[in-house]
Design an enzyme around this catalytic site. Structure first.
Site, short mmCIF file in Angstrom:
data_model
loop_
_atom_site.label_atom_id
_atom_site.label_comp_id
_atom_site.label_asym_id
_atom_site.label_seq_id
_atom_site.Cartn_x
_atom_site.Cartn_y
_atom_site.Cartn_z
CG ASP A 124 -14.36 4.74 11.86
OD1 ASP A 124 -13.42 4.17 11.28
OD2 ASP A 124 -14.44 5.98 12.00
CG ASP A 165 -4.92 9.45 1.73
OD1 ASP A 165 -4.33 10.16 0.88
OD2 ASP A 165 -5.72 9.88 2.58
CG LEU A 166 -2.02 4.87 6.95
CD1 LEU A 166 -2.86 5.71 7.91
CD2 LEU A 166 -2.08 3.41 7.37
CE LYS A 177 -5.38 9.76 19.20
NZ LYS A 177 -5.34 10.93 18.36
CD GLU A 208 -13.25 11.80 14.17
OE1 GLU A 208 -12.35 12.06 13.37
OE2 GLU A 208 -13.99 10.81 14.07
CG ASP A 218 -6.56 1.22 18.59
OD1 ASP A 218 -6.44 2.45 18.63
OD2 ASP A 218 -7.64 0.64 18.80
CG HIS A 219 -4.51 6.25 15.18
ND1 HIS A 219 -5.73 5.85 14.73
CD2 HIS A 219 -4.65 7.55 15.51
CE1 HIS A 219 -6.57 6.87 14.78
NE2 HIS A 219 -5.95 7.92 15.26
N GLY A 249 0.83 -1.21 0.00
CA GLY A 249 0.00 0.00 0.00
C GLY A 249 0.86 1.25 0.00
CG HIS A 271 -9.63 4.28 17.70
ND1 HIS A 271 -8.57 3.51 17.34
CD2 HIS A 271 -10.06 4.88 16.55
CE1 HIS A 271 -8.35 3.64 16.03
NE2 HIS A 271 -9.25 4.46 15.54
CB THR A 330 0.89 4.37 -4.42
OG1 THR A 330 -0.02 3.27 -4.53
CG2 THR A 330 2.17 4.02 -5.12
C1 BG6 Z 1 -9.68 6.57 12.48
C2 BG6 Z 1 -11.10 6.53 11.99
O1 BG6 Z 1 -9.30 5.31 12.95
O2 BG6 Z 1 -9.56 7.53 13.52
C3 BG6 Z 1 -11.53 7.90 11.50
O3 BG6 Z 1 -11.22 5.59 10.93
C4 BG6 Z 1 -11.28 8.95 12.56
O4 BG6 Z 1 -12.90 7.90 11.11
C5 BG6 Z 1 -9.87 8.86 13.13
O5 BG6 Z 1 -11.49 10.22 11.96
C6 BG6 Z 1 -9.72 9.75 14.33
O6 BG6 Z 1 -8.39 9.79 14.76
P1 BG6 Z 1 -7.83 11.00 15.60
O7 BG6 Z 1 -6.44 10.59 15.95
O8 BG6 Z 1 -7.90 12.22 14.71
O9 BG6 Z 1 -8.72 11.16 16.80
#
Ligand code: BG6
Length: 506
Positions: free
Chosen positions: A236, A14-15, A183, A217, A178-179, A10, A241, A12
């Site tokens: 999502d 966006d991520l 943080k 958000e 899981d981003h 992946g 998260h 090319t």
């Molecule tokens: C992503 C979701 O995992 O996390 C998005 O798919 C969401 O829909 C994003 O906008 C939010 O991340 P953060 O770090 O901006 O709170």
């Protein structure tokens, strides 16, 4: 850190452009990449190495948190190679293997390989199988599979995916991203509990009234309707998260723990979560969808009018949940969790509300104290604040809440992806989602998914630019609480509050 080949599926996408290349570059600036490092980018598009590198450079200029410096840039980019790969074509993996081996020989690298899957979930299985069949995954060094979300779309599909992957990679080799776990403030929670006996002393159920976790958000569905309209806020954001944040909050580690101990504690939290029966979802879960509204002075369309969203879509863009952890530490303390798109503010925070003093002077409103709060802001501004009550010394007598703010340096905080990629390169699994947690999260969420699907609970609307549906405020009002840091709801909510109470009791 051991030398490694970073094999990016992946490349090319966006991520990769927005997060992965900038993260790698910032790690490079901080001397946190292995001394010998090779990256092979893979994609369907025909690109030569030179144009690949120039795309990577472009993405650094656009998305790096620190300005791109001339010094060292070429050395950084020299590690990058590109190979065309069609995910279903075994011969492309053979070609890839040759390229990886050539680079390993040229750079004298041991055959340590990190496979990063920054692709749609439908490609996880064929890629894992082809890595195995091509022999790419059976070299003498270590191998790791870094995998983006979503990990399944319900309990069964997550189990199937895990079962499939486990033929080719062991649990220790799988790093589920899981981003939120990357943080900086989330990674700092452990130290906050451990290095402050005063905080530790207060985090006891006898002092805590409730815990609130919010991920609001301001963005809407953006250009992602094709994905989001089938997924919704529950899958999502909530299943992954927010449940991870719940685990990180509820798992108070008294002393420095190993990754295995942390995982065990998180698992215990999930096991202690009071299960929600499908018929009880209506009493504890609010789902909502945004309608047109005004956000930061601009009119924005409702969800159903966003490009790509089905005309009568019943997909939720907001969810609020009341839950209980039935264990020794938390029994009796409600947890409220919510997330929504097109909310009034972008804020990810944990608020711990402490119990009120034993008695409040009922006849003297000026002297009535607000509850004490511990507020942990995870972003976009990272900080911790404590709300205390003080007497207004100038006008003697009046008690006012004051917030004491502690702000870590705002410049120079790493992005979540820097922390996560660094940990994956180092083989540190602490801040990745373990299968046990993922499975238990899906299991807990499953009755809610079914209740939504079978339309057992109402889909409330909320105007874009608000704090979500009124019903989410009533959910807390029922227990005598309110969401902290929201402006308080209008006076005229009382009649709809009554309607809500009636609908729940029905
Ligand atoms: C992503 C979701 O995992 O996390 C998005 O798919 C969401 O829909 C994003 O906008 C939010 O991340 P953060 O770090 O901006 O709170």
């Amino acid at each position: 850190m051991e030398p490694v080949t970073f094999i990016l599926f992946g490349a090319t996408g966006d991520l990769a452009k927005r997060k992965i290349y900038p993260a790698l570059y910032n790690l490079f600036l901080d001397h946190k990449l292995p001394r010998s490092f090779s990256l092979v980018g893979l994609g369907r598009r025909e690109l030569n190495d030179e144009s690949f590198r120039s795309n990577v450079e472009q993405s650094l200029h656009e998305f790096s948190r620190r300005k791109v410096q001339d010094a060292g840039l070429q050395a950084f980019l020299q590690a990058f190679r590109y190979s065309v790969l069609n995910i279903g074509h075994p011969e492309d993996y053979t070609k890839l293997r040759t390229l990886v081996e050539e680079r390993e020989q040229a750079l004298q690298l041991p055959a340590n390989r990190l496979f990063y899957l920054s692709v749609g979930p439908e490609f996880f299985e064929p890629i894992a199988a082809n890595i195995h069949q091509s022999g790419l995954g059976s070299a003498a060094g270590w191998k790791r599979l870094v995998i983006e979300k979503p990990f399944g779309h319900d309990l069964q599909s997550a189990r199937e995916l895990n079962e499939y992957l486990s033929h080719f990679f062991t649990e220790d080799e799988i790093y589920r991203i899981d981003h939120y776990l990357g943080k900086p403030m989330v990674q700092g929670l452990e130290a906050l509990w451990q290095s402050n006996p005063a905080v530790q002393g207060l985090l006891k159920k006898q002092y805590i009234a409730n815990v609130q976790i919010t991920a609001g958000e301001t963005v809407g569905v953006e250009e992602r309707a094709g994905y989001y309209d089938h997924v919704g806020a529950l899958r999502d954001m909530f299943q992954n998260h927010l449940l991870q944040l719940l685990m990180m909050t509820a798992t108070q580690l008294a002393s420095k723990s190993t990754p295995d101990q942390i995982r065990l504690k998180k698992k215990l939290v999930m096991e202690a979560l009071e299960p929600l029966r499908k018929q009880d979802v209506g009493m504890n879960v609010i789902r909502g969808q945004y309608t047109a509204g005004s956000l930061q002075g601009q009119q924005v369309p409702g969800y159903r009018d966003e490009p790509g969203v089905a005309l009568h879509s019943a997909n939720e863009t907001y969810v609020a949940v009341r839950m209980q952890i039935n264990d020794f530490f938390w029994r009796g303390v409600p947890f409220y969790i919510r997330t929504g798109k097109r909310m009034k503010e972008k804020a990810t925070r944990i608020v711990i509300q402490f119990k009120e003093p034993l008695a409040q002077p009922a006849d003297d409103l000026d002297a009535k104290a607000e509850p004490n709060l511990l507020i942990i802001e995870l972003g976009p501004k990272e900080r911790i604040s404590i709300q205390l009550n003080m007497m207004d010394l100038a006008h003697k007598g009046e008690i006012k809440p004051v917030q004491v703010e502690l702000q870590p340096s705002q410049s120079g905080l790493p992005e979540a992806y820097e922390n996560l990629i660094h940990d994956a390169l180092n083989g540190d699994p602490t801040y990745f989602a373990h299968w046990d947690e993922v499975e238990l999260s899906w299991k807990w969420v499953q009755p809610i998914l079914e209740a939504f699907q079978e339309n057992l609970i109402p889909l409330h609307s909320y105007a874009a630019g608000s704090y979500g549906p009124d019903e989410a405020h009533f959910l807390l009002a029922e227990d005598g609480f309110n969401w902290w840091l929201d402006e308080q709801p209008d006076e005229d909510l009382s009649s709809s509050q009554r309607e809500y109470a009636e609908s729940v009791s029905r």
